[in-house]
Design an enzyme around this catalytic site. Structure first.
Site, short mmCIF file in Angstrom:
data_model
loop_
_atom_site.label_atom_id
_atom_site.label_comp_id
_atom_site.label_asym_id
_atom_site.label_seq_id
_atom_site.Cartn_x
_atom_site.Cartn_y
_atom_site.Cartn_z
N TYR A 121 -33.33 74.17 96.95
CA TYR A 121 -32.01 74.70 97.21
C TYR A 121 -31.80 74.31 98.82
CZ TYR A 121 -27.43 76.30 96.10
OH TYR A 121 -26.01 76.42 95.95
N GLY A 173 -16.75 54.26 55.42
CA GLY A 173 -16.81 55.05 56.97
C GLY A 173 -17.47 54.35 57.87
N ALA A 174 -17.88 55.36 58.73
CA ALA A 174 -18.81 54.84 59.97
C ALA A 174 -19.94 54.37 59.65
CB ALA A 174 -18.95 56.13 60.89
N ALA A 175 -20.89 54.98 58.61
CA ALA A 175 -22.00 54.76 58.41
C ALA A 175 -22.10 53.44 57.41
CB ALA A 175 -22.91 55.70 57.50
N ASP A 219 -24.25 58.19 63.88
CA ASP A 219 -23.74 57.96 62.46
C ASP A 219 -23.78 56.48 62.02
OD1 ASP A 219 -23.49 61.16 62.05
OD2 ASP A 219 -22.18 60.45 63.79
N GLU A 229 -21.55 61.57 68.07
CA GLU A 229 -22.06 62.27 66.95
C GLU A 229 -20.93 62.73 66.03
OE1 GLU A 229 -25.41 63.11 64.74
OE2 GLU A 229 -25.46 62.11 66.49
N LYS A 275 -29.81 67.99 67.37
CA LYS A 275 -30.21 66.50 67.72
C LYS A 275 -30.76 66.34 69.21
CE LYS A 275 -28.99 62.42 66.47
NZ LYS A 275 -27.90 62.00 65.72
#
Length: 398
Positions: free
Chosen positions: A49, A206-208, A172, A146, A104
């Site tokens: 510091y 969807g997304a996947a 995803d 995510e 995650k």
């Protein structure tokens, strides 16, 4: 009653794990910050510091590139969500999504040695999410998006990629797609055939589902049909959003209309990426030696034991059945490889290289009940990272 007694019945179907175990494993969160340099003496304090730190800050102010060497940002992944599409729980909000984002981050550390920090945003406004990440850019080296709902997730990912000079991936979408491609190649290898001529039905737009359709097409498959809640995504429908309409122009080459019965008749592969159920008779209508990936969690689209009565190879997203298709096989190594190479983005070529590396780990061990490695296999992340880094260098995006 306390949450420890109440909540598990509503949140988990794994009866072998008690509520006490689950909640005890999350007490105080799953992450902590550790020191990478000693901080025991007055001299240590002066270096870490003030006054020593000022010399480092001045150096970075004069040469921004030094931040990669003298801060942790070059190896730090931001795990970002708005809580709008969390697991199978749906839109539970930013605060409730935080345990998942912490999990995650824990997987990043365990499997790739990467530090990461969960960031949950209390907004679903696309502009606000993108602007927030732009303003935070100097705090991290990569972004793992995510649990963001479709179709917003597509725009958010694309805009963040365009705005930031670092690797960005919506896991995803692409983590799922990478592991699906690896698993399908593994299943095809077991059966002694290639994937290019397979007829694949993707249930879920969807997304996947859309990401999986895209990576399969990029890998050379010619016959991919996508189902949404209203049936086959086809060019003759007038109720498709822009993303689905664009996909309809690249899929369903036989021009089929209708629903799951029409799509699955004679199909080689069923890829389940929705919460919907699929009847046994529909699996029975598929081609001989069919492949079923029933990936909805916690309840697959069809029970694996039932699917095995008609399909040659069956995979799920669960750990208590063979052939678990799990994103942890992909994302830790993908981000590590991208950061190792200094990549500015994550390309389709890098994703395909990741899929090939995942399969390569078990190339000599393949069988009907082992088409991908275990998610706990320590060989996977290093192999994926090496392949992804090499692909980034070869494509010149470093």
């Amino acid at each position: 009653m306390s949450p420890v007694t109440d909540a598990p019945n509503a949140t988990t179907s794994l009866s072998e794990i008690t509520g006490d175990e689950v909640f005890a494993g999350h007490l105080g969160g799953k992450l902590s910050v550790e020191l990478s340099a000693p901080l025991e003496t007055q001299r240590d304090l002066s270096i870490a510091y003030t006054p020593g730190v000022a010399r480092v800050s001045r150096a970075i102010a004069e040469d921004a590139a030094l931040a990669k060497r003298y801060t942790w940002t070059d190896r730090l992944v931001a795990v970002v969500s708005d809580g709008s599409a969390v697991l199978g729980l749906g839109d539970i909000g930013a605060r409730a999504s935080l345990p998942v984002m912490e999990g995650k981050a824990a997987l990043f550390k365990k499997f790739a040695g990467l530090d990461s920090i969960p960031i949950v945003l209390d907004t679903k406004d696309v502009d606000e999410i993108v602007e927030t990440l732009i303003r935070l850019r100097h705090s991290f080296g990569a972004v793992n998006l995510e649990d963001i709902s479709a179709p917003r997730c597509f725009e958010i990912e694309q805009r963040v990629i365009e705005a930031l000079d670092c690797p960005v991936m919506h896991d995803d979408q692409h983590g799922t797609a990478i592991v699906v491609l690896a698993a399908l190649n593994g299943a095809a290898a077991v059966q002694g055939r290639g994937i290019e001529g397979m007829k694949v039905v993707v249930s879920g737009a969807g997304a996947a589902g859309i990401a999986c359709a895209n990576i399969l097409l990029a890998a050379g498959l010619r016959d991919v049909t996508v189902l949404d809640s209203k049936g086959i995504v086809s060019a003759d429908r007038d109720d498709l959003n822009d993303v689905k309409a664009e996909l309809a122009g690249r899929t369903n080459p036989r021009g089929r209309t209708g629903g799951a019965p029409e799509a699955l008749a004679g199909a080689d592969v069923f890829l389940g990426l929705s919460a919907g159920r699929i009847g046994e008779q529909l699996i029975a209508s598929m081609a001989p030696e069919s492949i079923v990936f029933a990936m909805s969690n916690p309840d697959p689209e069809i029970h694996p034991d039932t699917a095995r009565q008609h399909a040659a190879i069956v995979a799920t997203g669960r750990s208590d059945f063979p052939n678990q298709i799990n994103n942890v096989l992909a994302f830790p190594g993908v981000f590590k490889g991208a950061l190792d190479a200094g990549a500015r983005r994550i390309s389709e070529g890098m994703k395909i290289a990741a899929a090939e590396a995942i399969l390569g780990v078990v190339a000599d061990e393949l069988g009907p009940d082992k088409i991908v490695p275990s998610p706990l296999d320590p060989r996977v992340a290093p192999a994926v990272a090496e392949a992804v880094a090499a692909a980034a260098v070869a494509e010149g995006i470093v």
